[in-house]
Design an enzyme around this catalytic site. Structure first.
Site, PDB file in Angstrom:
ATOM      1  N   SER A  62      15.146 -32.820 -59.167  1.00  0.00           N
ATOM      2  CA  SER A  62      14.173 -31.796 -58.738  1.00  0.00           C
ATOM      3  C   SER A  62      13.313 -31.251 -59.882  1.00  0.00           C
ATOM      4  O   SER A  62      13.000 -30.063 -59.927  1.00  0.00           O
ATOM      5  CB  SER A  62      14.885 -30.655 -57.996  1.00  0.00           C
ATOM      6  OG  SER A  62      15.497 -31.160 -56.813  1.00  0.00           O
TER       7      SER A  62
ATOM      8  N   GLU B 133      22.008 -43.454 -56.562  1.00  0.00           N
ATOM      9  CA  GLU B 133      21.808 -44.060 -55.230  1.00  0.00           C
ATOM     10  C   GLU B 133      22.515 -45.419 -55.121  1.00  0.00           C
ATOM     11  O   GLU B 133      23.318 -45.596 -54.206  1.00  0.00           O
ATOM     12  CB  GLU B 133      20.313 -44.072 -54.894  1.00  0.00           C
ATOM     13  CG  GLU B 133      19.860 -42.649 -54.544  1.00  0.00           C
ATOM     14  CD  GLU B 133      18.429 -42.284 -54.933  1.00  0.00           C
ATOM     15  OE1 GLU B 133      17.630 -43.178 -55.220  1.00  0.00           O
ATOM     16  OE2 GLU B 133      18.133 -41.062 -54.969  1.00  0.00           O
TER      17      GLU B 133
ATOM     18  N   HIS C 284      21.861 -45.674 -61.374  1.00  0.00           N
ATOM     19  CA  HIS C 284      21.360 -44.511 -60.633  1.00  0.00           C
ATOM     20  C   HIS C 284      22.364 -44.132 -59.546  1.00  0.00           C
ATOM     21  O   HIS C 284      23.063 -44.983 -59.004  1.00  0.00           O
ATOM     22  CB  HIS C 284      19.992 -44.836 -60.018  1.00  0.00           C
ATOM     23  CG  HIS C 284      19.301 -43.618 -59.496  1.00  0.00           C
ATOM     24  ND1 HIS C 284      19.597 -43.087 -58.261  1.00  0.00           N
ATOM     25  CD2 HIS C 284      18.368 -42.810 -60.055  1.00  0.00           C
ATOM     26  CE1 HIS C 284      18.846 -41.991 -58.093  1.00  0.00           C
ATOM     27  NE2 HIS C 284      18.100 -41.805 -59.153  1.00  0.00           N
TER      28      HIS C 284
ATOM     29  N   GLU D 291      21.710 -36.847 -64.381  1.00  0.00           N
ATOM     30  CA  GLU D 291      21.176 -36.487 -63.073  1.00  0.00           C
ATOM     31  C   GLU D 291      22.307 -35.972 -62.180  1.00  0.00           C
ATOM     32  O   GLU D 291      22.984 -36.782 -61.514  1.00  0.00           O
ATOM     33  CB  GLU D 291      20.542 -37.710 -62.407  1.00  0.00           C
ATOM     34  CG  GLU D 291      19.384 -38.304 -63.164  1.00  0.00           C
ATOM     35  CD  GLU D 291      18.410 -39.042 -62.252  1.00  0.00           C
ATOM     36  OE1 GLU D 291      17.245 -38.676 -62.239  1.00  0.00           O
ATOM     37  OE2 GLU D 291      18.833 -39.958 -61.538  1.00  0.00           O
TER      38      GLU D 291
ATOM     39  N   ASN E 267      10.437 -42.196 -61.422  1.00  0.00           N
ATOM     40  CA  ASN E 267      11.154 -43.215 -60.648  1.00  0.00           C
ATOM     41  C   ASN E 267      10.636 -43.156 -59.202  1.00  0.00           C
ATOM     42  O   ASN E 267      10.939 -42.214 -58.484  1.00  0.00           O
ATOM     43  CB  ASN E 267      12.662 -42.908 -60.704  1.00  0.00           C
ATOM     44  CG  ASN E 267      13.484 -43.807 -59.798  1.00  0.00           C
ATOM     45  OD1 ASN E 267      12.979 -44.798 -59.257  1.00  0.00           O
ATOM     46  ND2 ASN E 267      14.756 -43.476 -59.627  1.00  0.00           N
TER      47      ASN E 267
ATOM     48  N   LYS F 234      11.412 -44.981 -56.771  1.00  0.00           N
ATOM     49  CA  LYS F 234      12.424 -45.410 -55.789  1.00  0.00           C
ATOM     50  C   LYS F 234      11.777 -46.391 -54.796  1.00  0.00           C
ATOM     51  O   LYS F 234      10.924 -47.169 -55.197  1.00  0.00           O
ATOM     52  CB  LYS F 234      13.043 -44.186 -55.118  1.00  0.00           C
ATOM     53  CG  LYS F 234      13.565 -43.164 -56.147  1.00  0.00           C
ATOM     54  CD  LYS F 234      14.399 -42.075 -55.555  1.00  0.00           C
ATOM     55  CE  LYS F 234      14.887 -41.144 -56.666  1.00  0.00           C
ATOM     56  NZ  LYS F 234      15.774 -40.097 -56.214  1.00  0.00           N
TER      57      LYS F 234
ATOM     58  N   GLY G 288      16.578 -34.642 -55.197  1.00  0.00           N
ATOM     59  CA  GLY G 288      15.872 -34.589 -53.914  1.00  0.00           C
ATOM     60  C   GLY G 288      16.214 -33.369 -53.078  1.00  0.00           C
ATOM     61  O   GLY G 288      15.921 -33.326 -51.887  1.00  0.00           O
TER      62      GLY G 288
HETATM   63  P1  13P Z   1      14.109 -36.003 -57.550  1.00  0.00           P
HETATM   64  O1  13P Z   1      13.171 -35.690 -58.696  1.00  0.00           O
HETATM   65  O2  13P Z   1      13.362 -36.338 -56.291  1.00  0.00           O
HETATM   66  O3  13P Z   1      15.118 -34.927 -57.382  1.00  0.00           O
HETATM   67  O4  13P Z   1      14.906 -37.338 -57.934  1.00  0.00           O
HETATM   68  C1  13P Z   1      15.502 -37.445 -59.187  1.00  0.00           C
HETATM   69  C2  13P Z   1      15.914 -38.854 -59.387  1.00  0.00           C
HETATM   70  O5  13P Z   1      16.792 -39.360 -58.713  1.00  0.00           O
HETATM   71  C3  13P Z   1      15.203 -39.619 -60.422  1.00  0.00           C
HETATM   72  O6  13P Z   1      15.848 -40.817 -60.697  1.00  0.00           O
END
Ligand code: 13P
Length: 248
Positions: free
Chosen positions: A209, A103, A101, A170, A14, A16, A176
């Site tokens: 991560s 976010e 997601h 997740e 992803n 983003k 992140g």
């Molecule tokens: P990271 O791999 O950067 O932790 O992000 C995970 C994520 O949100 C994938 O959708």
């Protein structure tokens, strides 16, 4: 005798809100040769920003990479500024759509009801929704993780076809932050999700991560059928290593 269930792992990146079209082009020229020998027992998916979908769809023709969007709306067209219709995605050979997601859940207050509408709409157009669920750090500390995830699963999956859907577990505190959820704990939650969803065939990914250093352990877990990778998917060599995961 029970039938053998094979869940083909899905390794998804992803991106983003990262990568211009020219950056995406450079990435693919490095990435594609590195995954040319990836075994066919897994699917490799990239979810670029909308603007890079057409660039990628032109580049993946003869490769084993599939495309995902990072969202999809429940209407085919109309006055929905900033949204994307399933028809627009299909035109670019998109096969998956990430919905729910953490976010957009956090920044745009996406509700389980909206996420469910997006998942249903995706399926009705032949797209496979990747429905993201996961608890915050505070919810885990308060012992609410399982209740929160169960609600997200039950409401997000209502009236969907579980054979054409992926769940990504997740945990928000692992996204992140560099703090991966322990593989055994992630596996425990994924097996609960499978039980709540009521399907042994459901593909369940872990995200948070994921990196080259932990992918082999994560993929060796019995109830984890793939990963959704953020930061580490932005670097072609590292994501190619993830796609080339090996289980002892
Ligand atoms: P990271 O791999 O950067 O932790 O992000 C995970 C994520 O949100 C994938 O959708």
């Amino acid at each position: 005798m029970s039938a053998l269930i094979v869940r083909k792992p899905v390794i998804a990146g992803n991106w983003k809100m990262n990568m211009t079209c020219s950056q995406a082009q450079r990435y693919m020229s490095e990435f594609l040769p590195l995954i040319s020998d990836v075994p066919h027992d897994r699917n490799i998916v990239l979810a670029p920003p909308f603007t890079a979908l057409s660039t990628l769809s032109a580049l993946i023709d003869n490769s084993s990479v599939q495309l995902s969007s990072q969202n999809v709306h429940w209407e085919d067209s109309g006055a929905f500024t900033a949204e994307i219709s399933p028809m627009m995605l299909i035109e670019h050979k998109v096969q998956y759509a990430i919905v729910g997601h953490s976010e957009p859940r956090k920044y745009f207050s996406e509700s389980d009801e909206q996420i469910n509408l997006r998942a249903i709409s995706a399926q009705s157009h032949g797209l496979i929704p990747i429905v993201c669920v996961g608890e915050s750090f505070e919810q885990r500390e308060r012992g609410e993780a399982e209740r929160v995830i169960r609600r997200q699963v039950e409401q997000g999956l209502e009236n969907t076809n579980l054979q054409k859907l992926i769940i990504a577990y997740e945990p928000i505190w692992a996204i992140g932050t560099g703090k991966t959820c322990e593989a055994k704990e992630a596996n425990r939650i994924c097996s609960l999700i499978r039980k709540w969803a009521g399907s042994n065939e459901l593909i369940i990914q872990y995200g948070g991560s994921v990196k080259p250093a932990n992918i082999d352990e994560i993929m060796s877990m019995s109830d984890i059928d793939g990963v959704l990778v953020g930061g580490a998917s932005l670097e072609a060599e590292g994501f190619a290593r993830i796609a080339n995961y090996q289980i002892e």
